[in-house]
Design an enzyme around this catalytic site. Sequence first.
Site, PDB file in Angstrom:
ATOM      1  N   CYS A   1      -7.962 -45.388   3.947  1.00 42.27           N
ATOM      2  CA  CYS A   1      -8.713 -44.998   2.750  1.00 42.27           C
ATOM      3  C   CYS A   1      -9.622 -43.830   3.113  1.00 42.27           C
ATOM      4  O   CYS A   1     -10.024 -43.689   4.273  1.00 42.27           O
ATOM      5  CB  CYS A   1      -9.538 -46.209   2.302  1.00 42.27           C
ATOM      6  SG  CYS A   1     -10.798 -45.905   1.058  1.00 42.27           S
TER       7      CYS A   1
ATOM      8  N   SER B   1     -12.619 -43.542   2.651  1.00 40.52           N
ATOM      9  CA  SER B   1     -13.906 -44.017   3.181  1.00 40.52           C
ATOM     10  C   SER B   1     -13.879 -44.107   4.710  1.00 40.52           C
ATOM     11  O   SER B   1     -14.917 -43.940   5.357  1.00 40.52           O
ATOM     12  CB  SER B   1     -14.259 -45.379   2.581  1.00 40.52           C
ATOM     13  OG  SER B   1     -14.464 -45.253   1.192  1.00 40.52           O
TER      14      SER B   1
ATOM     15  N   HIS C   1     -14.925 -40.882   5.708  1.00 42.00           N
ATOM     16  CA  HIS C   1     -16.373 -40.737   5.503  1.00 42.00           C
ATOM     17  C   HIS C   1     -17.151 -41.435   6.618  1.00 42.00           C
ATOM     18  O   HIS C   1     -18.271 -41.043   6.939  1.00 42.00           O
ATOM     19  CB  HIS C   1     -16.783 -41.297   4.144  1.00 42.00           C
ATOM     20  CG  HIS C   1     -16.346 -40.451   2.984  1.00 42.00           C
ATOM     21  ND1 HIS C   1     -16.357 -39.077   3.009  1.00 42.00           N
ATOM     22  CD2 HIS C   1     -15.890 -40.786   1.753  1.00 42.00           C
ATOM     23  CE1 HIS C   1     -15.927 -38.600   1.842  1.00 42.00           C
ATOM     24  NE2 HIS C   1     -15.625 -39.623   1.075  1.00 42.00           N
TER      25      HIS C   1
ATOM     26  N   HIS D   1     -10.785 -50.817   6.855  1.00 41.69           N
ATOM     27  CA  HIS D   1     -11.460 -51.833   6.029  1.00 41.69           C
ATOM     28  C   HIS D   1     -10.556 -52.344   4.917  1.00 41.69           C
ATOM     29  O   HIS D   1     -10.972 -53.195   4.137  1.00 41.69           O
ATOM     30  CB  HIS D   1     -12.742 -51.244   5.429  1.00 41.69           C
ATOM     31  CG  HIS D   1     -12.478 -50.070   4.532  1.00 41.69           C
ATOM     32  ND1 HIS D   1     -12.117 -48.841   5.034  1.00 41.69           N
ATOM     33  CD2 HIS D   1     -12.472 -49.942   3.196  1.00 41.69           C
ATOM     34  CE1 HIS D   1     -11.904 -48.014   4.020  1.00 41.69           C
ATOM     35  NE2 HIS D   1     -12.099 -48.650   2.893  1.00 41.69           N
TER      36      HIS D   1
ATOM     37  N   CYS E   1      -9.081 -52.585  -0.788  1.00 39.76           N
ATOM     38  CA  CYS E   1     -10.078 -51.567  -1.149  1.00 39.76           C
ATOM     39  C   CYS E   1      -9.657 -50.721  -2.336  1.00 39.76           C
ATOM     40  O   CYS E   1     -10.177 -50.866  -3.422  1.00 39.76           O
ATOM     41  CB  CYS E   1     -10.466 -50.675   0.033  1.00 39.76           C
ATOM     42  SG  CYS E   1     -11.792 -49.532  -0.459  1.00 39.76           S
TER      43      CYS E   1
HETATM   44  P1  PAD Z   1      -8.093 -39.216  -1.168  1.00 37.53           P
HETATM   45  O1  PAD Z   1      -8.498 -38.268  -0.122  1.00 37.53           O
HETATM   46  O2  PAD Z   1      -6.777 -39.917  -1.032  1.00 37.53           O
HETATM   47  O3  PAD Z   1      -8.090 -38.513  -2.603  1.00 37.53           O
HETATM   48  C1  PAD Z   1      -8.974 -37.504  -2.984  1.00 37.53           C
HETATM   49  C2  PAD Z   1      -8.225 -36.570  -3.939  1.00 37.53           C
HETATM   50  O4  PAD Z   1      -9.168 -35.624  -4.460  1.00 37.53           O
HETATM   51  C3  PAD Z   1      -7.101 -35.769  -3.281  1.00 37.53           C
HETATM   52  O5  PAD Z   1      -5.918 -35.878  -4.047  1.00 37.53           O
HETATM   53  C4  PAD Z   1      -7.627 -34.326  -3.286  1.00 37.53           C
HETATM   54  O6  PAD Z   1      -6.599 -33.358  -3.456  1.00 37.53           O
HETATM   55  C5  PAD Z   1      -8.563 -34.351  -4.487  1.00 37.53           C
HETATM   56  N1  PAD Z   1      -9.639 -33.350  -4.441  1.00 37.53           N
HETATM   57  C6  PAD Z   1     -10.423 -33.011  -3.389  1.00 37.53           C
HETATM   58  N2  PAD Z   1     -11.337 -32.087  -3.760  1.00 37.53           N
HETATM   59  C7  PAD Z   1     -11.128 -31.858  -5.079  1.00 37.53           C
HETATM   60  C8  PAD Z   1     -11.764 -31.011  -6.041  1.00 37.53           C
HETATM   61  N3  PAD Z   1     -12.803 -30.225  -5.711  1.00 37.53           N
HETATM   62  N4  PAD Z   1     -11.305 -31.033  -7.325  1.00 37.53           N
HETATM   63  C9  PAD Z   1     -10.242 -31.808  -7.671  1.00 37.53           C
HETATM   64  N5  PAD Z   1      -9.605 -32.617  -6.791  1.00 37.53           N
HETATM   65  C10 PAD Z   1     -10.049 -32.643  -5.521  1.00 37.53           C
HETATM   66  O7  PAD Z   1      -9.279 -40.285  -1.272  1.00 37.53           O
HETATM   67  P2  PAD Z   1      -9.276 -41.802  -1.797  1.00 37.53           P
HETATM   68  O8  PAD Z   1      -8.546 -41.869  -3.065  1.00 37.53           O
HETATM   69  O9  PAD Z   1      -8.924 -42.705  -0.667  1.00 37.53           O
HETATM   70  O10 PAD Z   1     -10.855 -41.987  -2.049  1.00 37.53           O
HETATM   71  C11 PAD Z   1     -11.510 -41.231  -3.052  1.00 37.53           C
HETATM   72  C12 PAD Z   1     -13.020 -41.427  -2.978  1.00 37.53           C
HETATM   73  O11 PAD Z   1     -13.333 -42.773  -3.332  1.00 37.53           O
HETATM   74  C13 PAD Z   1     -13.596 -41.218  -1.567  1.00 37.53           C
HETATM   75  O12 PAD Z   1     -14.840 -40.542  -1.680  1.00 37.53           O
HETATM   76  C14 PAD Z   1     -13.789 -42.620  -1.084  1.00 37.53           C
HETATM   77  O13 PAD Z   1     -14.752 -42.718  -0.065  1.00 37.53           O
HETATM   78  C15 PAD Z   1     -14.244 -43.284  -2.372  1.00 37.53           C
HETATM   79  C16 PAD Z   1     -14.228 -44.781  -2.340  1.00 37.53           C
HETATM   80  N6  PAD Z   1     -15.197 -45.436  -3.005  1.00 37.53           N
HETATM   81  C17 PAD Z   1     -15.248 -46.800  -3.007  1.00 37.53           C
HETATM   82  C18 PAD Z   1     -16.325 -47.457  -3.785  1.00 37.53           C
HETATM   83  O14 PAD Z   1     -16.577 -48.658  -3.611  1.00 37.53           O
HETATM   84  N7  PAD Z   1     -16.968 -46.743  -4.687  1.00 37.53           N
HETATM   85  C19 PAD Z   1     -14.295 -47.556  -2.343  1.00 37.53           C
HETATM   86  C20 PAD Z   1     -13.263 -46.870  -1.701  1.00 37.53           C
HETATM   87  C21 PAD Z   1     -13.219 -45.487  -1.686  1.00 37.53           C
HETATM   88 ZN    ZN Z   2     -11.812 -47.962   1.038  1.00 40.21          ZN
END
Ligand code: PAD
Ligand code: ZN
Length: 360
Positions: free
Chosen positions: A40, A42, A45, A61, A163
């Site tokens: 993921c 995260s 991050h 995770h 997640c």
């Molecule tokens: P990912 O990297 O698979 O997807 C991110 C997407 O965003 C990719 O397709 C990129 O091409 C696109 N992207 C990047 N920059 C831009 C931009 N400026 N404009 C448009 N598109 C863009 O990530 P993911 O889907 O695994 O995770 C996404 C976020 O969610 C990440 O910040 C992660 O830490 C967060 C998250 N939050 C929680 C929570 O509890 N809130 C849980 C799990 C993940």
């Molecule tokens: Zn996650």
Amino acid sequence: MRAAVLRATGDTTLDVVDTIELDDLGATDVRVEIKATGVCHSDLHGMDGALPQPAPAVLGHEGAGVVVEVGPAVTSVSVGDHVIVAWTPPCGRCAFCTEHGQPQLCMEIQFQIAVTPRFREHGEAIFGFVGTGTFAEQLILPQEAVVRIEPDIPFDIASLIGCGVTTGVGAALNAAKVRPGARVVVFGCGGVGMSVIAGAQLAGAATIVAVDLNPAKEEAARKFGATHFCGPDDLDELKGELTDGLGFDDAFEAIGLPVTMRAAYDAVRRGGTVVIVGVGRAEQTVSFNAFELFFDEKTIKGSVYGSADVRHEFGRLLRLWKAGRLDLEGLITKRDSLDGINDAISELRAGNALRTVIEF
Ligand code: PAD
Ligand code: ZN
């Protein structure tokens, strides 16, 4: 034991080693053999420091596996049970778990496990990512951090629920409470954003616009339920066409950048809802003028772990998957062994992946 270790914050790769050991099991702990784990953003991050994570640490995770040992006071699971790892385990007793009905915000166990290393290497303490650490063959968790599932659920499918799917689908269903017929926009089409799209479709949204920098994400986004796809620069025009210029009912930010958080705010209509799912950095800020906050009556809300109670939500999502209402296979863009972990991280960093599932 084999595991993928972040040696220091800022490292861009993980160290895959065979030298990791586990601490002894506490009375209310369980030992889980991981069968599958998703990668993921995260985790990235945790590497780049946006999520505060002490190092060295075993990352990962989003995992599922089998309980192989339980402490003498464990009551909720038994040896042999199949489980999904929950990275924010509800204690069941604090104000968030009881009177507020927001167990996803419970920090009682989370904080404790995040600062207590349960892995060792040559006697040195190794932390687990957000208190878990599923990029390892086995890990030790408090019993609250595992949720039992039916033994016929494949582990790859189960791991994704741990997640990204819970986070994304829950943002649509639980945080925004998307209504049938709603017009929705989702920023970011990774594993989390695709799950938001799937959740919005489940809720009956009529219009779902997916926004991503990577045009290769369009095909999958449409498969998950997006009715439109565009790059960030083309959204204004589409918003004009699809909403009579008023704006969307709900916007979701699933990237973690101030620019897209602000764009999500601008994309919703007066009275609309903006859900921030992406994890941004604490030192970055997003600006709002003092007039618009009152005048536009928009709701901005964060969403942690799908704003869900993992004890029920994992089962609900698996029922939807079994019923053919939620595509989880489609989220898996690659399968690999732990040796492929750094390739999976590079793919995610480049914005190319939905989910790589690491199988043990
Ligand atoms: P990912 O990297 O698979 O997807 C991110 C997407 O965003 C990719 O397709 C990129 O091409 C696109 N992207 C990047 N920059 C831009 C931009 N400026 N404009 C448009 N598109 C863009 O990530 P993911 O889907 O695994 O995770 C996404 C976020 O969610 C990440 O910040 C992660 O830490 C967060 C998250 N939050 C929680 C929570 O509890 N809130 C849980 C799990 C993940
Ligand atoms: Zn996650």
